[in-house]
Design an enzyme around this catalytic site. Structure first.
Site, PDB file in Angstrom:
ATOM      1  CD  GLU A 151      44.926 -49.701 -86.226  1.00  0.00           C
ATOM      2  OE1 GLU A 151      45.178 -50.265 -87.296  1.00  0.00           O
ATOM      3  OE2 GLU A 151      44.401 -50.281 -85.265  1.00  0.00           O
ATOM      4  CD  GLU A 307      40.192 -49.579 -84.424  1.00  0.00           C
ATOM      5  OE1 GLU A 307      40.500 -50.731 -84.790  1.00  0.00           O
ATOM      6  OE2 GLU A 307      40.414 -48.559 -85.089  1.00  0.00           O
TER       7      GLU A 307
HETATM    8  C1  GLA Z   1      42.502 -51.811 -86.915  1.00  0.00           C
HETATM    9  C2  GLA Z   1      41.876 -50.722 -87.764  1.00  0.00           C
HETATM   10  C3  GLA Z   1      40.437 -50.998 -88.068  1.00  0.00           C
HETATM   11  C4  GLA Z   1      40.236 -52.443 -88.410  1.00  0.00           C
HETATM   12  C5  GLA Z   1      40.719 -53.297 -87.284  1.00  0.00           C
HETATM   13  C6  GLA Z   1      40.518 -54.775 -87.513  1.00  0.00           C
HETATM   14  O1  GLA Z   1      42.337 -51.589 -85.568  1.00  0.00           O
HETATM   15  O2  GLA Z   1      41.995 -49.468 -87.208  1.00  0.00           O
HETATM   16  O3  GLA Z   1      40.066 -50.172 -89.142  1.00  0.00           O
HETATM   17  O4  GLA Z   1      40.940 -52.742 -89.570  1.00  0.00           O
HETATM   18  O5  GLA Z   1      42.108 -53.095 -87.149  1.00  0.00           O
HETATM   19  O6  GLA Z   1      40.952 -55.549 -86.438  1.00  0.00           O
END
Ligand code: GLA
Ligand code: ZN
Length: 697
Positions: A151, A307
């Protein structure tokens, strides 16, 4: 480069963080992964501190063990380069590698993503770790995909430090070549801002009042590129060491900081993290919009949902759980929108740390006592029957134009009013989806061939080239519809003189003289097809020059002037919506546009989600999803369909299905689905308890 066949079916899995757990748990994890049907895990995303104990001192022992264990258990690995968060020793050794905010505050150690993307030692450290990980696991049989960083830009999408300032100057020099050209582009004749040397130029740090808008816009462009350079550094090393392993980094949908249309060019497969708020009644529309964007970023190719949460997250003020069935429904939405993988954050809900109240596949209560676990394993089993979807495309006749540069420009201060782009986009998107449309997103400059309708909810920043593309599109028979405050500035954020609408004035057949920005509580009225509705927020005061008025304003100093217009353009039509219409009225206008373009449509409540996908043999699948938490919806459908996947003992559907709350029905048709034949209602029962599409029914 990306071949989904490497994964032996639809990808199903999660972020796996074994370093949070003692060794004894690892074997149980693999056993449970098999029980759930997990075939891929993302490993090592936040493991930098565990892998590099001190500069250049690597410890791969534990990761070797986990890789081997997973492989022995038949679970593949989406291996992270582990660069997402430098360890404390790194940030303390290179204190100026910590990022700096717009106010000049250098952020402290202890959260995550605590780095300046332009810092030389950070870039060296990232390259060293990436090379070490890639070299170590090149050829490991479990390694199927690279997960680069994590991210990017989620917390830190711009850094105002001196290193980044130097990079910004170099970036500007490459763009403008001379300081004079920069002065011209930035309009520095205003407010005594004229520069005489590159060295004088700064990031738009906190200033006494508005920083120069073009400086702010270029800074956004630079910041996206600054982080992208860090990404391509890793990408390059991976390609060198493991040329046969595809790579991705997880995107965040409509993330303000990164121009993903540019970024997506660096991905073998586009992947997405999506956390729609399950407590909102239209969370499926929020999710669908991001899913459609993600597919579009990858040029229509299938993508990976990297995710999402099995249930609640922990980072909203109030974190609603996903109700029973809601996770499955949203996963089906991703599949309908082109996903080839369904993954979660994270495998096991943490016991400690900032995300301990974030749901996982294995909840704190343990698998046996958890309804989330039952839903996770049921869905894993269901996915095995859905492999044919991996070959499906998502055919769209409607494209929505979206541009990060426009978004950046709109967000800069000193505008006539506030115009939050995402909510606006969401309203147009919801209207199109409830009219039964598949929607693609396109950036300016994209090929518009193949679309019947192009929608610009807002394109404040528009170059002449985009205007020319849209003109050509309408002349070829395309149908265009643009929203207010469009075509106002060029890519330097200089106003198009002579009437707003600039590059689109001739296509639209109008010019905008001024705006009436309405204060909270102020309204106007618009009359359309004999019906008068109230409008809020914004009214373009426009003049016809070839277009006809479809709707007129009822009040204020421009009463009687056009609010919505249409112009015939060769074979096509160009529409303009000069104000913020109520949702139903906007939908009516869009319905007329679709009618004109000969695109079939229907009329669905927000609680029913309809998508269509197409298999290589030309047959199509109608994906019907219920977003209603309580009521069973009766849906009329075109005849001739069969349940998908086929059901043992007869799978003809007939012309009606009942959709229980959060349930999903897929219907396979031998040819194109006519969405105008899909209607909710009829002699429908509410609260029907037994439904043909419930598992086991
Ligand atoms: C993001 C991050 C994860 C986690 C999630 C929580 O997607 O990549 O590491 O922190 O958020 O929702
Ligand atoms: Zn920096």
């Amino acid at each position: 480069m990306f071949d989904i066949r490497r994964f032996g079916g639809v990808i199903y899995g999660a972020d796996y963080n074994p370093e949070q757990w003692p060794r004894e748990v690892w074997a149980e994890d693999v056993r449970l992964m098999n029980e759930a049907g997990v075939n891929l895990v993302s490993l090592g995303i936040f493991s930098w501190a565990q892998l590099e104990r001190a500069e250049g001192d690597f410890d791969f022992g534990w990761l070797d063990e986990v890789m081997d264990l997973l492989h022995a258990g038949g679970v593949d690995v989406n291996l992270a380069t582990a660069t997402a968060s430098p360890p404390p020793w790194f940030s303390l050794k290179y204190p100026d590698s910590r990022p700096v905010t717009v106010d000049g505050v250098r952020l402290e150690v202890g959260g995550r993503q605590g780095y300046c993307p332009g810092h030389p030692a950070l870039r060296e450290g990232v390259a060293r770790l990436t090379r070490a990980v890639a070299t170590r696991y090149a050829g490991h049989p479990a390694l199927k995909l690279w997960h680069i960083n994590n991210e990017y830009g989620c917390h830190i999408d711009q850094c105002f430090c001196e290193h980044c300032a130097r990079r910004f100057r170099a970036w500007l020099e490459a763009r403008y070549v001379t300081v004079a050209a920069l002065n011209d582009a930035w309009g520095t004749a205003f407010w005594s801002q004229r520069y005489t040397d590159w060295a004088e130029i700064q990031p738009p740090r906190r200033a006494p009042t508005y920083a120069n808008p073009t400086q702010q816009l270029d800074w956004r462009r630079f910041s996206s590129d600054n982080i992208l350079e860090l990404h391509t550094l890793e990408r390059g090393i991976l390609t060198e060491v493991t040329p046969d392993v595809p790579a991705t980094t997880n995107f965040l949908g409509f993330l303000p900081g990164l121009d993903y249309f540019r970024w997506a060019q660096e991905e073998d497969v586009v992947s997405l993290d999506a956390y729609p708020d399950p407590g909102q009644p239209d969370s499926h529309l929020e999710a669908g919009m991001v899913f459609d964007l993600t597919r579009s970023l990858g040029g229509g190719n299938r993508w990976i949902l990297m995710e999402q949460a099995t249930s609640a997250v922990n980072w909203r003020t109030r974190n609603a759980p996903k109700a029973p069935g809601q996770m499955r429904m949203l996963n089906h939405l991703a599949l309908a929108k082109g996903a080839s993988g369904i993954m979660f954050f994270q495998w096991r809900a943490s016991k400690a740390g900032a995300e301990k109240f974030h749901s996982g596949l294995v909840q704190h209560v343990g698998p046996q006592r958890s309804r989330v676990w039952r839903e996770v394993t049921d869905f894993g089993a269901e996915l095995r029957g859905l492999t044919p979807l991996l070959d499906a495309r998502v055919p769209a006749r409607v494209a929505v134009m979206f541009d990060w540069h426009n978004w950046w420009a709109l967000n800069i201060d000193s505008k006539p009013g506030v115009l939050p782009l995402l909510p606006l986009l969401g309203r147009w998107y919801a209207a199109l989806r409830t009219l039964g449309q598949n929607v693609d997103f396109v950036a300016p400059g994209s090929d518009l061939e193949g679309y019947d309708v192009v929608v610009l909810p807002n394109l404040y920043l528009m170059d002449d080239a985009t205007g020319a593309d849209l003109r050509a599109f309408t002349e070829r028979g395309g149908h265009l519809i643009a929203g207010y405050f469009t075509g106002v500035v060029d890519s330097r954020e200089h106003v198009h003189l002579g009437g707003y609408g600039g590059p689109l004035r001739d296509v639209l057949g109008l010019w905008v003289e001024e705006w009436d920005v309405l204060l909270p509580g102020q309204t106007n009225t618009v009359t359309l097809n004999g019906q008068t509705v109230t409008v809020t927020d914004w009214c373009d005061v426009l003049h016809l020059d070839g277009a006809e008025a479809v709707a007129t304003y009822g009040e204020r100093f421009y009463a009687g002037q056009a609010a919505v217009t249409r112009r015939a353009t060769g074979q096509g039509q160009a529409w303009y919506v000069g104000t913020e219409l109520p949702a139903d009225t906007l939908r009516n206008v869009l319905r007329s546009v679709l009618d004109g373009a000969g695109v079939p449509h229907t009329d669905l409540p927000v609680t029913l989600d309809l998508s269509v996908s197409q298999l290589p043999d030309g047959s199509q699948i109608l994906h019907l999803l219920s977003a209603d938490p309580q009521v069973t919806q009766r849906v009329q459908i075109p005849a001739g369909g069969h349940f998908f996947p086929a059901r043992p003992g007869g799978d003809e559907v007939g012309t009606q299905v009942d959709l229980a709350p959060f349930s999903v029905t897929l219907i396979h048709y031998p040819g194109p689905v006519d969405v105008s034949g899909v209607k909710v209602g009829g002699a429908a029962a509410t609260r029907v308890t037994a439904s043909a599409d419930l598992p086991g029914a």
